[in-house]
Write a protein that holds these residues in place. Structure first.
Motif, mmCIF file in Angstrom:
data_model
loop_
_atom_site.group_PDB
_atom_site.id
_atom_site.type_symbol
_atom_site.label_atom_id
_atom_site.label_comp_id
_atom_site.label_asym_id
_atom_site.label_seq_id
_atom_site.Cartn_x
_atom_site.Cartn_y
_atom_site.Cartn_z
ATOM 1 N N GLY A 59 0.764 -1.445 0.324
ATOM 2 C CA GLY A 59 -0.050 -0.194 0.463
ATOM 3 C C GLY A 59 0.520 1.051 0.114
ATOM 4 O O GLY A 59 1.555 1.335 1.433
ATOM 5 N N LEU A 60 1.015 2.185 -0.848
ATOM 6 C CA LEU A 60 2.033 3.088 -1.874
ATOM 7 C C LEU A 60 1.364 4.388 -1.420
ATOM 8 O O LEU A 60 0.384 4.445 -1.869
ATOM 9 N N HIS A 61 2.172 4.995 -1.222
ATOM 10 C CA HIS A 61 1.546 6.480 -0.961
ATOM 11 C C HIS A 61 2.481 7.038 -2.359
ATOM 12 O O HIS A 61 3.938 6.966 -2.848
ATOM 13 N N ASP A 62 2.438 8.623 -1.901
ATOM 14 C CA ASP A 62 3.026 9.743 -3.200
ATOM 15 C C ASP A 62 4.329 10.448 -2.009
ATOM 16 O O ASP A 62 5.503 10.841 -2.025
ATOM 17 N N THR A 63 5.154 9.495 -1.247
ATOM 18 C CA THR A 63 5.674 9.949 -0.282
ATOM 19 C C THR A 63 6.712 9.100 -0.140
ATOM 20 O O THR A 63 6.007 7.227 0.287
ATOM 21 N N VAL A 64 7.532 8.716 0.693
ATOM 22 C CA VAL A 64 8.608 7.842 1.254
ATOM 23 C C VAL A 64 7.658 7.268 1.946
ATOM 24 O O VAL A 64 6.999 7.525 3.110
ATOM 25 N N ASP A 65 7.612 5.565 2.073
ATOM 26 C CA ASP A 65 6.662 4.206 2.639
ATOM 27 C C ASP A 65 7.463 3.762 3.620
ATOM 28 O O ASP A 65 8.195 2.714 2.949
ATOM 29 N N GLY A 88 10.377 -5.063 -1.529
ATOM 30 C CA GLY A 88 9.869 -4.449 -2.864
ATOM 31 C C GLY A 88 9.927 -4.978 -4.198
ATOM 32 O O GLY A 88 9.831 -4.425 -5.290
ATOM 33 N N ASP A 89 9.993 -6.243 -3.741
ATOM 34 C CA ASP A 89 9.424 -7.438 -4.798
ATOM 35 C C ASP A 89 8.018 -7.077 -4.967
ATOM 36 O O ASP A 89 6.992 -8.025 -4.807
ATOM 37 N N MET A 90 7.622 -6.439 -6.167
ATOM 38 C CA MET A 90 6.914 -6.334 -6.769
ATOM 39 C C MET A 90 6.929 -5.438 -8.132
ATOM 40 O O MET A 90 7.798 -5.282 -9.019
ATOM 41 N N SER A 91 6.117 -5.987 -8.877
ATOM 42 C CA SER A 91 5.861 -5.627 -10.433
ATOM 43 C C SER A 91 5.481 -4.350 -10.351
ATOM 44 O O SER A 91 4.872 -3.364 -9.763
ATOM 45 N N SER A 92 5.750 -3.795 -12.126
ATOM 46 C CA SER A 92 5.429 -2.203 -12.290
ATOM 47 C C SER A 92 3.929 -1.508 -12.201
ATOM 48 O O SER A 92 3.581 -0.717 -12.386
ATOM 49 N N GLU A 93 2.946 -3.218 -12.204
ATOM 50 C CA GLU A 93 1.601 -3.384 -12.392
ATOM 51 C C GLU A 93 1.226 -2.465 -10.615
ATOM 52 O O GLU A 93 0.225 -1.963 -10.565
ATOM 53 N N ASP A 94 2.280 -3.073 -9.969
ATOM 54 C CA ASP A 94 1.495 -2.712 -8.431
ATOM 55 C C ASP A 94 2.024 -1.378 -8.032
ATOM 56 O O ASP A 94 1.512 -0.789 -7.811
ATOM 57 N N CYS A 95 3.403 -0.829 -8.777
ATOM 58 C CA CYS A 95 4.589 0.517 -8.073
ATOM 59 C C CYS A 95 5.376 0.697 -9.114
ATOM 60 O O CYS A 95 6.438 -0.174 -10.102
ATOM 61 N N ILE A 97 8.646 1.298 -10.121
ATOM 62 C CA ILE A 97 9.756 2.042 -9.890
ATOM 63 C C ILE A 97 10.482 2.795 -9.818
ATOM 64 O O ILE A 97 11.095 3.211 -8.829
ATOM 65 N N SER A 98 10.171 3.790 -10.082
ATOM 66 C CA SER A 98 10.949 5.028 -10.001
ATOM 67 C C SER A 98 9.137 5.561 -8.589
ATOM 68 O O SER A 98 10.206 6.915 -8.099
ATOM 69 N N SER A 99 8.171 5.409 -8.834
ATOM 70 C CA SER A 99 8.092 5.689 -7.402
ATOM 71 C C SER A 99 7.475 4.319 -5.757
ATOM 72 O O SER A 99 6.792 4.875 -5.264
ATOM 73 N N LEU A 100 8.724 4.228 -6.390
ATOM 74 C CA LEU A 100 8.910 2.807 -4.978
ATOM 75 C C LEU A 100 9.815 3.562 -4.376
ATOM 76 O O LEU A 100 11.525 3.437 -4.642
ATOM 77 N N TRP A 101 9.943 4.376 -3.109
ATOM 78 C CA TRP A 101 10.983 4.905 -2.470
ATOM 79 C C TRP A 101 10.611 4.246 -1.190
ATOM 80 O O TRP A 101 9.567 3.676 -0.265
ATOM 81 N N HIS A 102 12.223 4.238 -0.897
ATOM 82 C CA HIS A 102 12.424 3.572 0.570
ATOM 83 C C HIS A 102 12.901 4.727 1.905
ATOM 84 O O HIS A 102 13.641 5.395 1.021
ATOM 85 N N ALA A 103 13.355 4.361 2.935
ATOM 86 C CA ALA A 103 13.384 5.178 3.851
ATOM 87 C C ALA A 103 15.340 4.543 4.270
ATOM 88 O O ALA A 103 14.967 3.871 3.708
ATOM 89 N N GLU A 104 15.624 4.191 5.288
ATOM 90 C CA GLU A 104 16.565 4.630 5.547
ATOM 91 C C GLU A 104 16.520 2.382 6.070
ATOM 92 O O GLU A 104 15.921 1.942 7.140
ATOM 93 N N LEU A 105 17.094 2.221 4.921
ATOM 94 C CA LEU A 105 16.729 0.281 5.049
ATOM 95 C C LEU A 105 19.132 -0.247 5.925
ATOM 96 O O LEU A 105 18.725 -1.346 6.187
#
Length: 295
Positions: A59-65, A88-95, A97-105
Motif C-alpha cells: 500500500g504505497l503513497h506518493d511519499t517515502v513509505d 520491494g518485490d513487486m511488479s510495475s503493475e503494483d508500483c 519503480i521510480s515511485s517505489l521509495w524507501h527510508a533508510e534500510l
C-alpha cells in the motif's frame, strides 16, 4: 526453494515447513491490508525457522513509505534464522519503480546479522549508509534512478565476503545522479576481496562505465560481469576491448545495447570461450538512447 505467495493461501491450507520455503508477503490494491497478511503469517508460520523472506506490495503513497520495513525491523527478533531478504518485490503493475521509495534500510543489517542475501527494488536518497557485514554474499539494488549517495554508501561499506553485487543506476530524469567517480572504490575492489560477479547496469552512462571497467583492478578476479540494460554503444565496447583482458570471464552480459553489427562480431571474436549475451539490440531513434528500466 519453493516460493509461497502467502497472500494467496488460506487459513486451512497445508503449508510447507517454514525453513523449506521462500515466503512472499504482499497485499494488493483494495485487498487485505499488508499488516493483516503479515500478522496472519506470523501466527501461522514458525518464523523462528524462516530463512527467506520477500516483501511485496504494502500500500504505497506518493511519499517515502516506511511501513513494511519498519514493521519488519520491529519484529526482527521473531526471525533469528533469516538469511535472505527482498524489500520491494513487486511488479510495475503494483508500483512504478521510480515511485517505489524507501527510508533508510541500513538497520536491516544490524537486526538481521546473519543475512547472506539482500535485495531492494526502488530507492531514495540516504536509503543506505556505509555498513559492515561479515555474512553478506549477495547485494542487489534495482532502481530506475539511483541517487549518488546510495552508491557512495555501498562503495564505502566493508563487505569482506560479498561475492555478487548488482546495481541498477538508472536515469537522471528519475533521480539517478550517481557518477562514474562514485563507483571508483567498487572498481578498485579493496573492500570487496571475495567479489566474483559485478553488475553495473541500466545506466545512461554505460559507455563511461565500460571505459572505467576496462582498467578496473576488481575485474581480474571476476567470473562474470554485467553492463546490461543501458546505453552501451560502440564507443563503450571499443574501450572494453582496448582494456585489460576479459577472456578469464565465464560470462559477459551486454544485453539491451546499441552496438553495431560489426562491433558485436568483434566482441564475440575477442572473447572465445566466454558466454557473451548481446540480446536485445536497440537502434537509437534520432540519436536518442534509452535504458531498459526507468519509470
Amino acid at each position: 526453494m519453493l516460493r509461497v505467495d502467502f497472500y494467496a493461501t488460506t487459513e486451512s491450507e497445508q503449508l510447507p515447513a517454514a525453513g523449506e520455503a521462500s515466503w512472499y508477503i504482499r497485499s494488493q490494491y483494495d485487498g487485505t491490508p499488508w499488516e493483516e497478511v503479515f500478522e496472519r503469517f506470523m501466527r501461522t508460520v514458525d518464523t523462528t525457522q524462516v530463512t527467506d523472506l520477500s516483501i511485496g506490495y504494502w500500500g504505497l503513497h506518493d511519499t517515502v513509505d516506511t511501513f513494511a520495513s519498519d514493521k519488519l525491523i520491529e519484529v526482527a527478533d521473531r526471525f533469528p534464522a533469516l538469511r535472505a531478504l527482498f524489500i520491494g518485490d513487486m511488479s510495475s503493475e503494483d508500483c512504478d519503480i521510480s515511485s517505489l521509495w524507501h527510508a533508510e534500510l541500513t538497520p536491516v543489517f544490524t537486526v538481521f546479522p546473519k543475512l547472506e542475501r539482500f535485495e531492494v527494488r526502488g530507492s531514495e536518497s540516504s536509503m543506505l549508509r556505509p555498513f559492515r557485514s561479515e555474512t553478506l554474499r549477495t547485494l542487489r539494488i534495482e532502481s530506475g534512478g539511483l541517487e549518488g549517495d546510495v552508491v557512495q554508501a555501498v562503495a564505502a561499506s566493508d563487505l569482506p565476503n560479498l561475492e555478487h553485487l548488482d546495481i541498477w543506476l538508472g536515469d537522471p530524469n528519475y533521480g539517478g545522479d550517481a557518477t562514474v567517480a562514485d563507483l571508483a572504490p567498487i572498481l578498485g575492489g579493496q573492500r570487496l576481496p571475495a567479489l566474483r560477479h559485478l553488475g553495473l547496469e541500466d545506466s545512461v552512462l554505460q559507455d563511461e562505465i565500460a571505459a572505467a571497467v576496462a582498467g578496473a583492478p576488481v575485474v581480474a578476479r571476476l567470473e562474470s560481469l554485467s553492463l546490461a540494460m543501458g546505453t552501451l554503444t560502440d564507443q563503450g565496447a571499443e574501450a572494453l576491448l582496448a582494456g585489460q583482458p576479459l577472456t578469464h570471464l565465464r560470462r559477459l552480459d551486454l544485453r539491451h545495447h546499441f552496438l553495431s553489427d560489426a562491433m558485436m562480431e568483434r566482441v564475440q571474436a575477442a572473447l572465445p570461450g566466454v558466454e557473451v549475451d548481446m540480446m536485445y539490440r536497440n537502434l537509437a531513434d534520432d540519436g536518442i538512447y534509452y535504458i531498459e528500466v526507468a519509470e
